[in-house]
Design a protein around this motif. Structure first.
Motif, PDB file in Angstrom:
ATOM      1  N   LYS A   1       4.547 -43.643   9.895  1.00  0.00           N
ATOM      2  CA  LYS A   1       5.617 -43.208   8.990  1.00  0.00           C
ATOM      3  C   LYS A   1       5.095 -42.220   7.956  1.00  0.00           C
ATOM      4  O   LYS A   1       4.007 -42.391   7.414  1.00  0.00           O
ATOM      5  N   LYS A   2       5.916 -41.267   7.652  1.00  0.00           N
ATOM      6  CA  LYS A   2       5.503 -40.251   6.691  1.00  0.00           C
ATOM      7  C   LYS A   2       5.226 -40.839   5.308  1.00  0.00           C
ATOM      8  O   LYS A   2       4.315 -40.424   4.614  1.00  0.00           O
ATOM      9  N   ASP A   5       1.705 -42.099   4.956  1.00  0.00           N
ATOM     10  CA  ASP A   5       0.642 -41.093   4.832  1.00  0.00           C
ATOM     11  C   ASP A   5       0.589 -40.470   3.444  1.00  0.00           C
ATOM     12  O   ASP A   5      -0.379 -39.784   3.108  1.00  0.00           O
ATOM     13  N   GLN A   9      -0.531 -35.788   4.587  1.00  0.00           N
ATOM     14  CA  GLN A   9       0.245 -35.374   5.756  1.00  0.00           C
ATOM     15  C   GLN A   9      -0.479 -34.190   6.376  1.00  0.00           C
ATOM     16  O   GLN A   9      -0.767 -33.224   5.688  1.00  0.00           O
ATOM     17  N   GLU A  11       0.528 -31.822   8.905  1.00  0.00           N
ATOM     18  CA  GLU A  11       1.575 -31.284   9.756  1.00  0.00           C
ATOM     19  C   GLU A  11       1.016 -30.236  10.714  1.00  0.00           C
ATOM     20  O   GLU A  11       0.117 -29.483  10.346  1.00  0.00           O
ATOM     21  N   ASP A 635      12.490 -36.114   6.326  1.00  0.00           N
ATOM     22  CA  ASP A 635      12.777 -37.262   7.168  1.00  0.00           C
ATOM     23  C   ASP A 635      13.756 -38.201   6.470  1.00  0.00           C
ATOM     24  O   ASP A 635      13.717 -38.373   5.246  1.00  0.00           O
TER      25      ASP A 635
END
Ligand code: BDP
Length: 679
Positions: A1-2, A5, A9, A11, A635
């Motif tokens: 799950k973001k 983190d 993150q 990406e 999100d």
């Protein structure tokens, strides 16, 4: 799950040319040394690159003589070595170099932890989408000790925790979930934290056993996780341990038996954890035992532990949060705000060289607004450390948005005048003012086992900002905020703009609808959430604001009050003593005034209270509206989580508004000039 983190993150890099450049380096990560800290740095880079690039980065040491080189100054050669010699202990350099074999980025640490910090820094640059082919960075932390204090209890609860249960303990034992602890270590280390105390300062019966053979192996397991991230482990200890654990009949710090007991005990701890950091101690405060029981001073108590730790280079963090919580305010000759200074100032110069006094930012207790503790700078011959509270006890308990970096900046920038103008708190605690043996900053953590660590996802920014400020207190709130947003939410400009202003305004919004003008408290007893104009467990006579039908505020002047202002040096003493020069926002902290007293803003105190409370509740509503504009830009999980908290905040802000306004209306009988609804 973001949300798990947080700001780490990684990406996928969409921009083709950037991605190409990064991958030139990412394909080989070479380390000149092997150690657990260097392994952590490699792991982090590998983990990040795997998720940033489609083609997994190569990871074979030495396979290609280009890419990223991890090294300490000791192992580096040539001109790079000479230059790196200016680094301080935790410092590092990041250098892009074009060699005959290809481009390279050197991550050079004075020691291993510097290499790890450099790796996190490089990743920060990449998260930000900046070029890496001509980096030439030198970083040294401003503060030597950059700590965090867990207030976790072994039953799994967290004192003043608002983000679930402990990640360390459960059912009076350890959770054993070292992976979670490792991820916490990554977060802490990524912002430069290098010390952690892993149990509550209120050390109860069970936690007293943390320094016994039954639990030390478990403490050692946790310490090993933190060690790999350059973080030393400390424990809070019970001053009365010799009684509970040693079966002694006293804990008198001058008793030879007691002293011998602590020496033996300390030796035992170091057998399990050779690099153990030392002890945090809350003594003679809020029902905790301490040297006062034996008519000894806090120097006696602290020095006993200092001597026990000395052979192992361990430290004692002795807290100055010492006051009589049972004091009855019918007796106005004492003032809680005076207590820390009154107890400790006379002891200047008497503390052992490895004892550090840990001083809360304010003389009361982490209020939304209070004066800065006059102890800072007042003890030239004593190690001092600033204690902040990241967990939002009095600032909305992570149900309200209250970004504390701007508050901490004000504290750090506060000029004590201890050695003339320019003697800011940050210079006291970074050691540059008096050159003490040890100095630094610590804070109470805001994390728990909630999937997003901090309950309120945006409260992650407080932990982030805290760490960044301990590394460099000169970073601006704006810089820190921008970094955090980019790392947490990416590059979307609308998100950036909205979140930035939400965060930066949130402290003043919270202050607007809660306790006014530095008076503090006005919360419900014990849990300290929500408005209660007269509530506080340690005061039978309403909280410390002395509101009656004519006026409000605590007279702390020398002229007519508790004399607290005399604890400051001349410039500040004069500023606070006089009604004319005392800043509005602290007026009721220092003075008792009629409701009709006119502030520098031109408003009366009572009208200011009404206006800020109406404004604050509206602003809280507006925070929600601002966030709603971000739907679809991140999100759904983080979007909804934050939204639900902002909905609650807007509701509770109205409750605050109404209860506070009504209270003062009924006390004063003075109407709101704008005739708004007051109950
Ligand atoms: C207060 C908290 C209390 C802590 C105390 C401390 O209400 O739970 O134990 O500080 O710092 O803010 O020791």
């Amino acid at each position: 799950k973001k949300s798990y983190d947080a700001w780490l993150q990684y990406e996928p890099v969409m921009d083709k040319s950037l991605s190409g450049q990064y991958q030139q380096y990412a394909r080989s990560v070479e380390a000149m040394e092997t150690s657990s800290i260097i392994q952590s740095a490699k792991q982090e880079l590998h983990h990040a690159f795997t998720s940033m690039f489609e083609n997994t980065a190569g990871h074979d040491d030495g396979a290609e003589r280009c890419g990223i080189v991890l090294t300490t100054v000791e192992s580096v050669e040539g001109p790079l070595k000479v230059e790196a010699a200016r680094l301080s202990r935790d410092g590092y350099q990041i250098k892009s170099v074009l060699t005959s074999e290809g481009p390279r980025i050197y991550l050079i640490g004075m020691e291993e932890q510097g290499v790890l910090y450099a790796a996190f820094h490089l990743l920060r640059i990449m998260q930000n989408g900046s070029l890496v082919d001509s980096l030439n960075i030198t970083e040294n932390p401003t503060n030597q000790l950059r700590m965090i204090n867990q207030w976790d209890n072994m039953d799994g609860s967290i004192e003043r925790g608002y983000a679930g249960a402990s990640i360390f303990y459960d059912k009076n034992g350890f959770t054993g979930d070292l992976e979670r602890i490792k991820d916490y270590a990554r977060l802490l280390s990524s912002v430069g934290i290098n010390g952690i105390s892993i149990n509550n300062v209120n050390v109860h019966h069970v936690e007293t056993n943390l320094i016994t053979e039954s639990l030390l192996p478990k403490v050692a397991d946790v310490a090993a996780v933190f060690r790999a991230y350059g973080i030393k482990t400390y424990l809070s200890v019970n001053y009365a341990s010799p009684l509970q654990l040693g079966g002694l009949s006293t804990a008198d710090p001058l008793d030879p038996g007691v002293r011998a007991w602590w020496k033996e005990k300390t030796k035992e701890i170091y057998q399990y954890i050779p690099d153990f950091g030392g002890f945090v101690v809350k003594a003679d405060s809020e029902h905790r035992p301490g040297p006062f029981t034996y008519n000894r001073t806090h120097a006696d108590g602290a020095n006993m532990l200092g001597e026990a730790l000395e052979p192992f280079a361990g430290l004692v963090f002795w807290r100055c949060f010492v006051y009589n919580c049972l004091q009855d305010w019918r007796d106005r000759s004492t003032d809680r705000a005076r207590a820390a200074y009154d107890h400790f100032k006379p002891l200047d110069g008497q503390f052992h060289s490895n004892v550090i006094l840990q001083i809360k930012n304010g003389p009361m207790d982490f209020q939304v607004r209070e004066a800065v503790s006059p102890l800072f700078g007042a003890m030239e011959h004593t190690n001092q450390m600033l204690e902040l509270q990241v967990t939002q006890e009095y600032t909305g308990q992570q149900r309200h948005l209250c970004y504390l970096v701007p508050q901490w900046k004000e504290i750090l920038d506060f000029d004590t005048y201890a050695k003339g103008k320019g003697s800011e708190v940050k210079r006291v605690v970074d050691g540059s003012l008096y050159q003490p043996a040890y100095a630094g900053i610590t804070a109470v953590s805001n994390i728990g086992n909630d999937y997003n660590w901090t309950g309120h996802t945006l409260a992650q920014a407080n932990l982030y900002g805290y760490g960044r400020l301990t590394w460099n207190p000169d970073l601006s709130s704006e810089e820190i905020t921008a970094e955090w947003i980019a790392r947490t939410f990416g590059k979307d400009e609308v998100v950036h703009e909205q979140v930035r202003s939400m965060l930066l305004d949130s402290w003043s919004i919270y202050e607007n609808y809660t306790s006014p003008l530095g008076v503090g408290w006005m919360v419900n007893p014990n849990h300290h959430y929500g408005p209660n104009p007269d509530g506080y467990e340690y005061s039978l006579w309403g909280t410390y604001h002395f509101a009656d039908w004519q006026g409000i505020g605590v007279d702390r002047t020398v002229a007519s009050g508790t004399g607290y202002t005399s604890q400051y040096l001349k410039e500040n003493k004069e500023m606070y003593e006089s009604l004319q020069t005392c800043p509005d926002e602290l007026l009721l902290f220092f003075h008792h005034v009629p409701y009709t007293h006119e502030l520098k803003s031109g408003k009366t105190v009572i009208q200011h209270i009404y206006d800020t409370h109406f404004a604050g509740a509206e602003q809280a509503e507006n925070l929600k509206t601002m966030w709603e504009m971000l739907e679809g830009r991140m999100d759904g999980e983080r979007y909804r989580d934050v939204l639900s908290r902002l909905v609650e905040q807007a509701e509770h802000a109205k409750e605050w508004r109404d209860i506070i306004n009504t209270y003062f209306y009924r006390k004063s009988g003075i109407k709101d000039q704008q005739n708004r609804k007051i109950y």
